[in-house]
Design an enzyme around this catalytic site. Structure first.
Site, short mmCIF file in Angstrom:
data_model
loop_
_atom_site.label_atom_id
_atom_site.label_comp_id
_atom_site.label_asym_id
_atom_site.label_seq_id
_atom_site.Cartn_x
_atom_site.Cartn_y
_atom_site.Cartn_z
N ARG A 82 40.97 27.23 37.76
CA ARG A 82 41.85 26.09 37.93
C ARG A 82 41.63 25.13 36.77
O ARG A 82 40.51 25.01 36.26
CB ARG A 82 41.56 25.37 39.26
CG ARG A 82 41.96 26.14 40.50
CD ARG A 82 43.48 26.31 40.65
NE ARG A 82 43.88 27.01 41.86
CZ ARG A 82 44.27 28.29 41.90
NH1 ARG A 82 44.32 29.02 40.80
NH2 ARG A 82 44.63 28.83 43.05
N HIS A 141 49.64 30.38 33.78
CA HIS A 141 49.07 30.67 35.11
C HIS A 141 49.54 32.05 35.61
O HIS A 141 50.09 32.17 36.71
CB HIS A 141 49.43 29.57 36.13
CG HIS A 141 48.51 29.55 37.31
ND1 HIS A 141 48.14 28.38 37.95
CD2 HIS A 141 47.87 30.55 37.97
CE1 HIS A 141 47.33 28.67 38.97
NE2 HIS A 141 47.16 30.00 39.00
#
Ligand code: NAP
Length: 312
Positions: free
Chosen positions: A227, A275
């Protein structure tokens, strides 16, 4: 006398995943159940919520839930929702296709750094024909922050390529061929490549900061596939600009999508991906979800439950 198994009402609630793509696989696998898609909550009569970045207010409308099943491996945004009923089990998705995809991404990034392909790309732009020193994988140590489902599988694949592998976890772990430790400084100080595969929790937020990056041997790389908030961006830029780090592979960012005017896009020491390190693969995920729904039907404890106090 045989009784037919209880039918369950399932709700698909995601702002990111396409319900039709999942419906095509879930409905044939759960023929006795009914699948609703947000905002149709069947008057609140829902047994299992299938969620990934769920719409705000989802859980306030589901008083009879028996299971919250995440469609993603990371659950920090479910845990951040104060409306999530703490008495209802929350299960992570352990998707074999996603675990494999993540190992491929980690290997691609480690090899890009190890084979110095990021250097050769810069040389090509400069029309420069120049050999860099070649090293063996056994000359390199890759440090995995997080030795869970993703980290331990990636570790095995890196070992098979001949890299030395070490890793950091919260509780002591033993993995064949991997130097495991709960001491972050020990892992950082021997890792030329550091791969972040931690869940985002209060303890892991900002873990890759100036102090941590300074512990690494000079000239290494960071691969952040967990993250964005694990990494302190100004500290990373400073480490790249000083030569402490040779390159950073960033798949995740505090603000996603990464804004078009972000300087990260054009930094020569950074490779950006949107991502995609490991996307949920419905073909391999659905059998795992079905297994948990069948457990609910039988009144058994679902698999891969999140520990609310640990935050993952
Ligand atoms: P996991 O199985 O829960 O493993 C987490 C690992 O991190 C465990 O080894 C755990 O230690 C360790 N850990 C947690 N808190 C720690 C702490 N405070 N100090 C040291 N170690 C700590 O998680 P996973 O399935 O491997 O997934 C990891 C993360 O990857 C997810 O949470 C998600 O955010 C991210 N992810 C990203 C993508 C992408 O496309 N970029 C895709 C999927 C997942 P213990 O072994 O002691 O529990």
């Amino acid at each position: 006398m045989l009784t037919s198994p209880a039918a369950l009402n399932l709700l698909f609630a995601s702002t990111k995943e396409d319900p039709q793509r999942w419906r095509r696989l879930l409905e044939p696998a759960l023929p006795q159940d009914r699948l609703f898609a947000w905002p149709d909550v069947n008057g609140g009569d829902i047994d299992v919520a299938l969620v990934a970045t769920h719409p705000q207010g989802t859980f306030a409308q589901l008083p009879r839930l028996k299971l919250i099943q995440s469609l993603w491996m990371g659950v920090e945004n479910i845990l951040a929702d104060t409306e999530v009923p703490r008495g209802v089990p929350l299960a992570r998705l352990i998707d074999p296709g996603m675990v494999h995809a993540m190992a491929e991404t980690v290997i691609a990034s480690v090899l890009d750094w190890h084979r110095q392909r990021h250097v050769y790309r810069a040389q090509q732009r400069a029309r420069l024909w120049k050999w860099q020193t070649q090293l063996l994988p056994s000359d390199r140590t890759v440090g995995l922050l997080g030795l869970g489902e993703l980290g331990s599988y990636a570790a095995a694949r890196l070992l098979a390529l001949g890299f030395k592998v070490c890793g950091w976890s919260r509780r002591p772990r033993t993995i064949d061929g991997v130097h495991c430790s709960t001491d972050l400084d020990e892992i950082l100080s021997q890792s030329q490549a550091v791969v972040c595969l931690l869940p985002l929790t209060a303890q892991t937020r900002g873990v890759l900061n100036a102090r941590a990056l300074a512990r690494m041997p000079r000239g290494g790389c960071i691969i952040n596939v967990a993250r964005g908030a694990h990494l302190v961006m100004p500290d990373l830029i400073a480490a790249l600009d000083s030569g402490q780090l040779a390159h950073a592979y960033l798949d995740v960012f505090e603000t996603e999508p990464l804004p078009a005017d972000s300087p990260l896009w054009a930094h020569p020491g950074i490779t950006v991906t949107p991502h995609i390190a490991a996307l949920t693969e419905p073909r391999t995920a659905v059998p795992k979800i079905v297994e948990n729904i069948e457990r609910v039907r039988r009144g058994e404890v679902p698999l891969n439950l999140v520990d609310f106090s640990a935050g993952y």
